[in-house]
Design a protein around this motif. Structure first.
Motif, PDB file in Angstrom:
ATOM      1  N   GLN A   1      -2.475   3.106   5.168  1.00  0.00           N
ATOM      2  CA  GLN A   1      -2.253   3.135   3.925  1.00  0.00           C
ATOM      3  C   GLN A   1      -0.963   3.314   3.227  1.00  0.00           C
ATOM      4  N   VAL A   2      -0.315   2.720   2.260  1.00  0.00           N
ATOM      5  CA  VAL A   2       0.773   2.749   1.719  1.00  0.00           C
ATOM      6  C   VAL A   2       0.853   3.044   0.340  1.00  0.00           C
ATOM      7  N   GLN A   3       1.612   4.336  -0.035  1.00  0.00           N
ATOM      8  CA  GLN A   3       1.702   4.496  -1.495  1.00  0.00           C
ATOM      9  C   GLN A   3       3.093   4.183  -2.002  1.00  0.00           C
ATOM     10  N   LEU A   4       3.036   3.687  -3.136  1.00  0.00           N
ATOM     11  CA  LEU A   4       4.158   3.010  -3.680  1.00  0.00           C
ATOM     12  C   LEU A   4       4.620   3.587  -5.166  1.00  0.00           C
ATOM     13  N   VAL A   5       5.863   4.225  -5.118  1.00  0.00           N
ATOM     14  CA  VAL A   5       6.166   4.979  -6.595  1.00  0.00           C
ATOM     15  C   VAL A   5       7.382   4.219  -7.051  1.00  0.00           C
ATOM     16  N   GLU A   6       7.368   3.360  -8.167  1.00  0.00           N
ATOM     17  CA  GLU A   6       8.394   2.921  -8.708  1.00  0.00           C
ATOM     18  C   GLU A   6       9.299   3.882  -9.594  1.00  0.00           C
ATOM     19  N   SER A   7      10.625   3.596  -9.960  1.00  0.00           N
ATOM     20  CA  SER A   7      11.279   4.286 -10.771  1.00  0.00           C
ATOM     21  C   SER A   7      12.528   3.427 -11.281  1.00  0.00           C
ATOM     22  N   GLY A   8      13.272   3.807 -12.468  1.00  0.00           N
ATOM     23  CA  GLY A   8      14.477   3.038 -12.706  1.00  0.00           C
ATOM     24  C   GLY A   8      14.275   2.412 -13.751  1.00  0.00           C
ATOM     25  N   GLY A   9      13.236   2.179 -14.247  1.00  0.00           N
ATOM     26  CA  GLY A   9      13.025   1.349 -15.685  1.00  0.00           C
ATOM     27  C   GLY A   9      13.568   2.135 -16.714  1.00  0.00           C
ATOM     28  N   GLY A  10      13.720   1.422 -17.911  1.00  0.00           N
ATOM     29  CA  GLY A  10      14.195   2.036 -19.164  1.00  0.00           C
ATOM     30  C   GLY A  10      14.410   0.998 -20.012  1.00  0.00           C
ATOM     31  N   LEU A  11      14.977   1.499 -21.228  1.00  0.00           N
ATOM     32  CA  LEU A  11      15.554   0.621 -22.227  1.00  0.00           C
ATOM     33  C   LEU A  11      17.013   0.100 -22.052  1.00  0.00           C
ATOM     34  N   ALA A  23       9.678   3.699  -4.037  1.00  0.00           N
ATOM     35  CA  ALA A  23       9.804   4.285  -2.564  1.00  0.00           C
ATOM     36  C   ALA A  23       8.372   4.340  -1.873  1.00  0.00           C
ATOM     37  N   ALA A  24       8.412   4.152  -0.689  1.00  0.00           N
ATOM     38  CA  ALA A  24       7.149   4.135  -0.086  1.00  0.00           C
ATOM     39  C   ALA A  24       6.843   5.219   0.856  1.00  0.00           C
ATOM     40  N   SER A  25       5.382   5.434   1.001  1.00  0.00           N
ATOM     41  CA  SER A  25       5.152   6.620   2.093  1.00  0.00           C
ATOM     42  C   SER A  25       4.427   6.104   3.133  1.00  0.00           C
ATOM     43  N   GLY A  26       4.425   6.637   4.454  1.00  0.00           N
ATOM     44  CA  GLY A  26       3.939   5.936   5.560  1.00  0.00           C
ATOM     45  C   GLY A  26       4.945   5.758   6.579  1.00  0.00           C
ATOM     46  N   ARG A  27       4.631   5.581   7.941  1.00  0.00           N
ATOM     47  CA  ARG A  27       5.589   5.046   8.779  1.00  0.00           C
ATOM     48  C   ARG A  27       5.495   3.715   9.186  1.00  0.00           C
ATOM     49  N   THR A  28       4.705   2.697   8.235  1.00  0.00           N
ATOM     50  CA  THR A  28       4.701   1.650   8.822  1.00  0.00           C
ATOM     51  C   THR A  28       5.209   0.779   7.692  1.00  0.00           C
ATOM     52  N   PHE A  29       6.197   1.332   6.743  1.00  0.00           N
ATOM     53  CA  PHE A  29       6.917   0.470   5.863  1.00  0.00           C
ATOM     54  C   PHE A  29       7.426  -0.708   6.341  1.00  0.00           C
ATOM     55  N   SER A  30       8.067  -0.643   7.336  1.00  0.00           N
ATOM     56  CA  SER A  30       9.092  -1.584   7.921  1.00  0.00           C
ATOM     57  C   SER A  30       8.019  -2.819   8.414  1.00  0.00           C
ATOM     58  N   SER A  31       6.897  -2.835   8.453  1.00  0.00           N
ATOM     59  CA  SER A  31       5.877  -3.738   8.903  1.00  0.00           C
ATOM     60  C   SER A  31       5.556  -4.709   7.891  1.00  0.00           C
TER      61      SER A  31
END
Length: 123
Positions: A1-11, A23-31
């Motif tokens: 399971q991977v959870q993803l959270v975006e940031s940095g958007g705007g006008l 930003a991703a959770s989990g230890r398998t991001f690199s795969s």
């Protein structure tokens, strides 16, 4: 399971720049290969950029080639989208996604999606 959270958007004004982070959770991001997609009002979700699991290969939609750069930091479990020379046609909700695939440009290959971050480019 991977959870993803975006940031940095705007006008931002046309011609300006933004950097999106995912930003991703989990230890398998690199795969996972990672991709950025976007969806403008009334339109379907489209591929913007993708990066292989190692970061060694990157892919771009023709509409953003030369203006956007995707990168990843596997030590930080984060993928970035640096956007320059923005124009109103770039206005959309931007999503990051993760997939165990070589076909990074194919939306249906992605298993995990973030909630999206809004990018609005004004004239």
């Amino acid at each position: 399971q991977v959870q993803l959270v975006e940031s940095g958007g705007g006008l931002v004004q046309a011609g300006g720049s933004l950097r999106l982070s995912c930003a991703a959770s989990g230890r398998t991001f690199s795969s996972y290969a990672m991709g950025w997609f976007r969806q403008a009002p009334g339109k379907g979700r489209e591929f913007v950029a993708g990066v292989s699991w190692s970061g060694g290969s990157t892919f771009y939609a023709d509409s953003v080639k030369g203006r956007f750069t995707i990168s990843r930091d596997n030590a930080k479990n984060t993928v970035y989208l640096q956007m320059h020379s923005l124009n109103p046609e770039d206005t959309a909700v931007y999503y990051c996604a993760a997939a165990r695939t070589r076909r990074v440009g194919v939306l249906n290959e992605y298993d995990y999606w973030g909630q999206g971050t809004q990018v609005t480019v004004s004239l």
